[in-house]
Design a protein around this motif. Sequence first.
Motif, mmCIF file in Angstrom:
data_model
loop_
_atom_site.group_PDB
_atom_site.id
_atom_site.type_symbol
_atom_site.label_atom_id
_atom_site.label_comp_id
_atom_site.label_asym_id
_atom_site.label_seq_id
_atom_site.Cartn_x
_atom_site.Cartn_y
_atom_site.Cartn_z
ATOM 1 N N LYS A 62 0.839 -1.193 0.000
ATOM 2 C CA LYS A 62 0.000 0.000 0.000
ATOM 3 C C LYS A 62 0.877 1.247 0.000
ATOM 4 N N SER A 63 0.328 2.323 -0.482
ATOM 5 C CA SER A 63 0.964 3.628 -0.354
ATOM 6 C C SER A 63 0.782 4.118 1.073
ATOM 7 N N PRO A 64 1.518 5.129 1.498
ATOM 8 C CA PRO A 64 1.275 5.678 2.833
ATOM 9 C C PRO A 64 -0.190 6.050 3.066
ATOM 10 N N ALA A 68 -2.832 4.445 5.833
ATOM 11 C CA ALA A 68 -3.605 5.285 6.753
ATOM 12 C C ALA A 68 -5.098 5.010 6.613
ATOM 13 N N THR A 69 -5.550 4.840 5.377
ATOM 14 C CA THR A 69 -6.967 4.569 5.128
ATOM 15 C C THR A 69 -7.369 3.205 5.690
ATOM 16 N N ALA A 70 -6.495 2.198 5.493
ATOM 17 C CA ALA A 70 -6.801 0.846 5.986
ATOM 18 C C ALA A 70 -6.856 0.811 7.506
ATOM 19 N N LEU A 71 -5.929 1.498 8.165
ATOM 20 C CA LEU A 71 -5.934 1.535 9.641
ATOM 21 C C LEU A 71 -7.171 2.261 10.159
ATOM 22 N N ALA A 72 -7.538 3.362 9.499
ATOM 23 C CA ALA A 72 -8.726 4.109 9.934
ATOM 24 C C ALA A 72 -9.984 3.264 9.765
ATOM 25 N N ALA A 73 -10.059 2.516 8.659
ATOM 26 C CA ALA A 73 -11.240 1.685 8.410
ATOM 27 C C ALA A 73 -11.355 0.577 9.449
ATOM 28 N N LEU A 74 -10.219 -0.038 9.808
ATOM 29 C CA LEU A 74 -10.240 -1.138 10.773
ATOM 30 C C LEU A 74 -10.389 -0.641 12.210
ATOM 31 N N ILE A 108 -1.854 9.675 22.694
ATOM 32 C CA ILE A 108 -0.577 8.962 22.601
ATOM 33 C C ILE A 108 -0.771 7.451 22.721
ATOM 34 N N LEU A 109 -1.692 6.994 23.572
ATOM 35 C CA LEU A 109 -1.909 5.547 23.706
ATOM 36 C C LEU A 109 -2.656 4.986 22.504
ATOM 37 N N LEU A 110 -3.615 5.715 21.987
ATOM 38 C CA LEU A 110 -4.280 5.278 20.764
ATOM 39 C C LEU A 110 -3.274 5.230 19.613
ATOM 40 N N SER A 111 -2.353 6.182 19.598
ATOM 41 C CA SER A 111 -1.310 6.174 18.567
ATOM 42 C C SER A 111 -0.397 4.967 18.721
ATOM 43 N N VAL A 112 -0.101 4.575 19.969
ATOM 44 C CA VAL A 112 0.707 3.366 20.187
ATOM 45 C C VAL A 112 0.001 2.148 19.593
ATOM 46 N N VAL A 113 -1.318 2.063 19.794
ATOM 47 C CA VAL A 113 -2.070 0.945 19.203
ATOM 48 C C VAL A 113 -1.914 0.959 17.686
ATOM 49 N N TRP A 114 -2.111 2.113 17.089
ATOM 50 C CA TRP A 114 -1.987 2.223 15.631
ATOM 51 C C TRP A 114 -0.585 1.847 15.169
ATOM 52 N N ILE A 115 0.409 2.393 15.838
ATOM 53 C CA ILE A 115 1.804 2.136 15.444
ATOM 54 C C ILE A 115 2.114 0.654 15.513
ATOM 55 N N GLU A 116 1.726 0.015 16.609
ATOM 56 C CA GLU A 116 2.082 -1.387 16.818
ATOM 57 C C GLU A 116 1.303 -2.328 15.908
ATOM 58 N N VAL A 117 0.045 -2.022 15.638
ATOM 59 C CA VAL A 117 -0.726 -2.826 14.693
ATOM 60 C C VAL A 117 -0.166 -2.654 13.289
ATOM 61 N N ALA A 118 0.084 -1.413 12.894
ATOM 62 C CA ALA A 118 0.596 -1.135 11.549
ATOM 63 C C ALA A 118 1.988 -1.731 11.354
ATOM 64 N N ARG A 119 2.832 -1.613 12.368
ATOM 65 C CA ARG A 119 4.200 -2.142 12.261
ATOM 66 C C ARG A 119 4.171 -3.642 12.057
ATOM 67 N N ARG A 120 3.321 -4.323 12.789
ATOM 68 C CA ARG A 120 3.224 -5.778 12.645
ATOM 69 C C ARG A 120 2.752 -6.186 11.251
ATOM 70 N N VAL A 151 1.936 10.811 5.161
ATOM 71 C CA VAL A 151 0.546 11.069 5.543
ATOM 72 C C VAL A 151 0.442 11.017 7.060
ATOM 73 N N LEU A 152 -0.227 11.996 7.646
ATOM 74 C CA LEU A 152 -0.490 12.008 9.084
ATOM 75 C C LEU A 152 -1.938 11.628 9.348
ATOM 76 N N ALA A 153 -2.154 10.941 10.467
ATOM 77 C CA ALA A 153 -3.510 10.575 10.875
ATOM 78 C C ALA A 153 -3.649 10.766 12.374
ATOM 79 N N ASP A 154 -4.872 11.037 12.811
ATOM 80 C CA ASP A 154 -5.166 11.315 14.215
ATOM 81 C C ASP A 154 -5.999 10.179 14.818
ATOM 82 N N PRO A 155 -5.368 9.202 15.484
ATOM 83 C CA PRO A 155 -6.126 8.093 16.087
ATOM 84 C C PRO A 155 -7.168 8.545 17.111
ATOM 85 N N PHE A 156 -6.908 9.646 17.801
ATOM 86 C CA PHE A 156 -7.865 10.147 18.789
ATOM 87 C C PHE A 156 -9.180 10.508 18.103
ATOM 88 N N GLY A 157 -9.081 10.940 16.861
ATOM 89 C CA GLY A 157 -10.269 11.267 16.076
ATOM 90 C C GLY A 157 -10.723 10.110 15.207
#
Length: 282
Positions: A62-64, A68-74, A108-120, A151-157
């Motif tokens: 995927k592109s950046p 970002a779109t896939a993480l937001a959808a999930l 910051i904690l929601l971002s950790v979830v995103w980072i760790e899911v995306a990294r895996r 691309v930047l995304a806001d997990p809190f939102g």
Amino acid sequence: MQDDGTDHRERFAEEARSERPDLSLLCLLLGAVADPRLGDAGVDAAQMELDRLAGLLPYGAKSPRGWATALAALLGDRLGFHGSPGDYQKLESSLLHEVLRSRRGLPILLSVVWIEVARRAGAPVYGVALPGHFVVGFGDPQELGGPDARVLADPFGGGAPLTGPDAERLVVGATGTPIEPSALSPAQPLDVVLRVLNNIRAWAAVRPERSDVGLWAVELSLLLPSHPARLRYERAQLLVQRGDFLTGAAELDAYAEVVAAVEPSAAEALRGRARAARARLN
């Protein structure tokens, strides 16, 4: 939610000093110190949940923007990970295992979830420590290509994409000052963990009845390889506040030695506080 937590503290210190500190493990060990009921089994279960969530992402390059779109959808749309102003009042919003359970938390904690899911899942992802609001970035942070290169995304939102002006508004709203280019650099794992601990210390500071939380948060901060020296003074104050006058006085004396070379008068004031703390034993 207080512990002795010696084993988890030792593991935390060990991981923090490793060559490549594991962000999710550090956040979960922090949670195990906060809540001893979590234990090693709970830490392992939370790691497996991150693995499971990564497995739910659609397979393929995927592109950046695509990541970002896939993480937001999930995570945002399907699973409901997001935040609200009320989450700032809860200690659980700063504990990764609780955020995985409730799907609510601080930015910051929601971002950790995103980072760790995306990294895996193999995504080029990193944390972005904007002043006052943590977000995530996808792509190469050094890439100077087109608008989709980073691309930047806001997990809190819920994963809302952020344009440059959006990020600027977030920072100005939180701090009143314009964003600095350096704020868009990738946040290192230990910097993320220290910021999490700073949030917990701030939460405890306005709740004197939770000085236990403030104490373990400052003690974990002191286990990080790089930390503000003034944390030793904060620990001493908390120890005295909690009635451990001798240990608090010893810490005040030790901190006085640190500052004596540059601020002799401050060092003498600290020694006076140490003597006052010992006098409370009489």
